[in-house]
Design a protein around this motif. Sequence first.
Motif, PDB file in Angstrom:
ATOM      1  N   GLY A  22      56.765  73.453 -16.508  1.00 18.57           N
ATOM      2  CA  GLY A  22      57.044  73.849 -17.887  1.00 18.57           C
ATOM      3  C   GLY A  22      56.349  73.008 -18.929  1.00 18.57           C
ATOM      4  N   ILE A  23      55.277  72.325 -18.557  1.00 21.73           N
ATOM      5  CA  ILE A  23      54.544  71.442 -19.481  1.00 21.73           C
ATOM      6  C   ILE A  23      53.235  72.117 -19.870  1.00 21.73           C
ATOM      7  N   GLU A  24      53.062  72.335 -21.161  1.00 23.70           N
ATOM      8  CA  GLU A  24      51.878  73.033 -21.661  1.00 23.70           C
ATOM      9  C   GLU A  24      50.953  72.137 -22.477  1.00 23.70           C
ATOM     10  N   ASP A  25      51.427  70.967 -22.867  1.00 22.89           N
ATOM     11  CA  ASP A  25      50.643  70.093 -23.747  1.00 22.89           C
ATOM     12  C   ASP A  25      49.838  69.083 -22.917  1.00 22.89           C
ATOM     13  N   TYR A  26      48.602  69.389 -22.672  1.00 22.09           N
ATOM     14  CA  TYR A  26      47.728  68.486 -21.909  1.00 22.09           C
ATOM     15  C   TYR A  26      46.274  68.797 -22.247  1.00 22.09           C
ATOM     16  N   PHE A  27      45.386  67.895 -21.840  1.00 22.82           N
ATOM     17  CA  PHE A  27      43.972  68.082 -22.110  1.00 22.82           C
ATOM     18  C   PHE A  27      43.177  67.359 -21.019  1.00 22.82           C
ATOM     19  N   ILE A  28      42.209  68.075 -20.421  1.00 20.39           N
ATOM     20  CA  ILE A  28      41.370  67.481 -19.377  1.00 20.39           C
ATOM     21  C   ILE A  28      40.154  66.797 -20.016  1.00 20.39           C
ATOM     22  N   LEU A  29      39.977  65.512 -19.719  1.00 22.38           N
ATOM     23  CA  LEU A  29      38.814  64.781 -20.235  1.00 22.38           C
ATOM     24  C   LEU A  29      37.584  65.108 -19.377  1.00 22.38           C
ATOM     25  N   GLN A  30      36.556  65.668 -20.005  1.00 21.23           N
ATOM     26  CA  GLN A  30      35.367  66.077 -19.261  1.00 21.23           C
ATOM     27  C   GLN A  30      34.120  65.273 -19.628  1.00 21.23           C
ATOM     28  N   ASP A  31      34.234  64.364 -20.615  1.00 26.71           N
ATOM     29  CA  ASP A  31      33.074  63.547 -20.997  1.00 26.71           C
ATOM     30  C   ASP A  31      32.724  62.557 -19.890  1.00 26.71           C
ATOM     31  N   GLU A  32      31.465  62.207 -19.814  1.00 23.98           N
ATOM     32  CA  GLU A  32      31.023  61.230 -18.811  1.00 23.98           C
ATOM     33  C   GLU A  32      31.692  59.882 -19.069  1.00 23.98           C
ATOM     34  N   GLY A  33      32.032  59.211 -18.000  1.00 26.31           N
ATOM     35  CA  GLY A  33      32.659  57.901 -18.132  1.00 26.31           C
ATOM     36  C   GLY A  33      33.718  57.705 -17.064  1.00 26.31           C
ATOM     37  N   LYS A  34      34.329  56.555 -17.072  1.00 27.07           N
ATOM     38  CA  LYS A  34      35.308  56.243 -16.025  1.00 27.07           C
ATOM     39  C   LYS A  34      36.589  57.060 -16.126  1.00 27.07           C
ATOM     40  N   LEU A  35      36.828  57.712 -17.272  1.00 31.76           N
ATOM     41  CA  LEU A  35      38.054  58.505 -17.433  1.00 31.76           C
ATOM     42  C   LEU A  35      37.805  60.011 -17.272  1.00 31.76           C
ATOM     43  N   ARG A  36      36.575  60.372 -16.811  1.00 32.49           N
ATOM     44  CA  ARG A  36      36.290  61.795 -16.631  1.00 32.49           C
ATOM     45  C   ARG A  36      37.228  62.398 -15.587  1.00 32.49           C
ATOM     46  N   TRP A  37      37.772  63.576 -15.883  1.00 31.57           N
ATOM     47  CA  TRP A  37      38.709  64.330 -15.065  1.00 31.57           C
ATOM     48  C   TRP A  37      40.131  63.720 -15.070  1.00 31.57           C
ATOM     49  N   ALA A  38      40.375  62.830 -16.039  1.00 28.06           N
ATOM     50  CA  ALA A  38      41.763  62.419 -16.275  1.00 28.06           C
ATOM     51  C   ALA A  38      42.431  63.510 -17.108  1.00 28.06           C
ATOM     52  N   VAL A  39      43.767  63.532 -17.089  1.00 27.84           N
ATOM     53  CA  VAL A  39      44.517  64.539 -17.853  1.00 27.84           C
ATOM     54  C   VAL A  39      45.339  63.816 -18.922  1.00 27.84           C
ATOM     55  N   SER A  40      44.992  64.082 -20.168  1.00 26.41           N
ATOM     56  CA  SER A  40      45.728  63.460 -21.274  1.00 26.41           C
ATOM     57  C   SER A  40      46.990  64.274 -21.574  1.00 26.41           C
ATOM     58  N   LEU A  41      48.082  63.561 -21.748  1.00 24.13           N
ATOM     59  CA  LEU A  41      49.362  64.203 -22.063  1.00 24.13           C
ATOM     60  C   LEU A  41      49.869  63.795 -23.448  1.00 24.13           C
ATOM     61  N   GLY A  42      48.987  63.238 -24.269  1.00 18.68           N
ATOM     62  CA  GLY A  42      49.364  62.894 -25.633  1.00 18.68           C
ATOM     63  C   GLY A  42      48.867  61.529 -26.041  1.00 18.68           C
ATOM     64  N   VAL A  43      48.469  61.407 -27.313  1.00 19.27           N
ATOM     65  CA  VAL A  43      48.054  60.112 -27.871  1.00 19.27           C
ATOM     66  C   VAL A  43      49.020  59.748 -28.990  1.00 19.27           C
ATOM     67  N   PHE A  44      49.322  58.455 -29.119  1.00 18.27           N
ATOM     68  CA  PHE A  44      50.387  58.017 -30.018  1.00 18.27           C
ATOM     69  C   PHE A  44      49.982  56.740 -30.746  1.00 18.27           C
ATOM     70  N   SER A  45      50.591  56.546 -31.905  1.00 16.73           N
ATOM     71  CA  SER A  45      50.267  55.379 -32.727  1.00 16.73           C
ATOM     72  C   SER A  45      51.026  54.133 -32.297  1.00 16.73           C
ATOM     73  N   SER A  46      52.067  54.293 -31.448  1.00 15.35           N
ATOM     74  CA  SER A  46      52.842  53.124 -31.017  1.00 15.35           C
ATOM     75  C   SER A  46      53.179  53.229 -29.533  1.00 15.35           C
ATOM     76  N   GLU A  47      53.430  52.080 -28.935  1.00  8.41           N
ATOM     77  CA  GLU A  47      53.800  52.058 -27.527  1.00  8.41           C
ATOM     78  C   GLU A  47      55.155  52.723 -27.302  1.00  8.41           C
ATOM     79  N   ASP A  48      56.082  52.529 -28.239  1.00 11.22           N
ATOM     80  CA  ASP A  48      57.407  53.138 -28.098  1.00 11.22           C
ATOM     81  C   ASP A  48      57.323  54.661 -28.049  1.00 11.22           C
ATOM     82  N   ALA A  49      56.483  55.233 -28.913  1.00 12.47           N
ATOM     83  CA  ALA A  49      56.328  56.690 -28.920  1.00 12.47           C
ATOM     84  C   ALA A  49      55.720  57.167 -27.608  1.00 12.47           C
TER      85      ALA A  49
END
Length: 231
Positions: free
Chosen positions: A145-172
């Motif tokens: 039931g999770i729809e909020d994600y993004f596949i990183l496709q740019d070249e680099g060590k994080l290619r093919w990682a799946v982002s589940l959100g970016v936040f301004s604080s560690e608590d968030a």
Amino acid sequence: MRALFLLLVAINLALYVWPRYYATPDSAADPEPQRREINPASIRLLTGPELAGLPVPKPKPVTESARSAAAEAPPPAAAAGSCLEWGGFAVAEAPRAEKTLEPLALGARLSQRRSEETAGWWVFIPPQGNRAGALKKTAELKSLGIEDYFILQDEGKLRWAVSLGVFSSEDAARSRLDALRAKGVRSAQTGERESQVAKIWFQVRDPDAALQAKLKEFSRASPGTEIRDCQ
């Protein structure tokens, strides 16, 4: 014999006349003793206006319509010019949040604000090696039931990682991670990531107490978001 008769008549007249005109009144001879007694329950102290001989106004009875009006009094209105905003959402997440707000029928009171913010933390699933692996992982997320994600496709060590959100604080970020784990996601983690990201904020003008409570409820149901005064 005549003298005896006259004596009896005189005695009867005396017995008749004496209690009526000469005897002291006695409660035992009073034909209405209960009416003449003082009832302590009826004694009351006079008020100032009564002692002065002024008329005392009677209190008006509370009518049924007055009770209904008091019971149906509206809640306090919001202060004019107040504003709250709910966010911040990634651009891809904004349509879902907008749909959540639709039942409130806010009309012209609702607006959007876009900002560029520095995201120092993110929640992600580590690189899956290739596109197929990343797509398999997102399929698992959809099944939960999770729809909020993004596949990183740019070249680099994080290619093919799946982002589940970016936040301004560690608590968030940790709040988002806890919500994902509650749904069954086990491979996600938090990490530092300095990047500029676009955020969408939904602003609501003149929210009353009920609307403020509703917005806070929406925020609790969307980890990583917050309710604050409009910027």
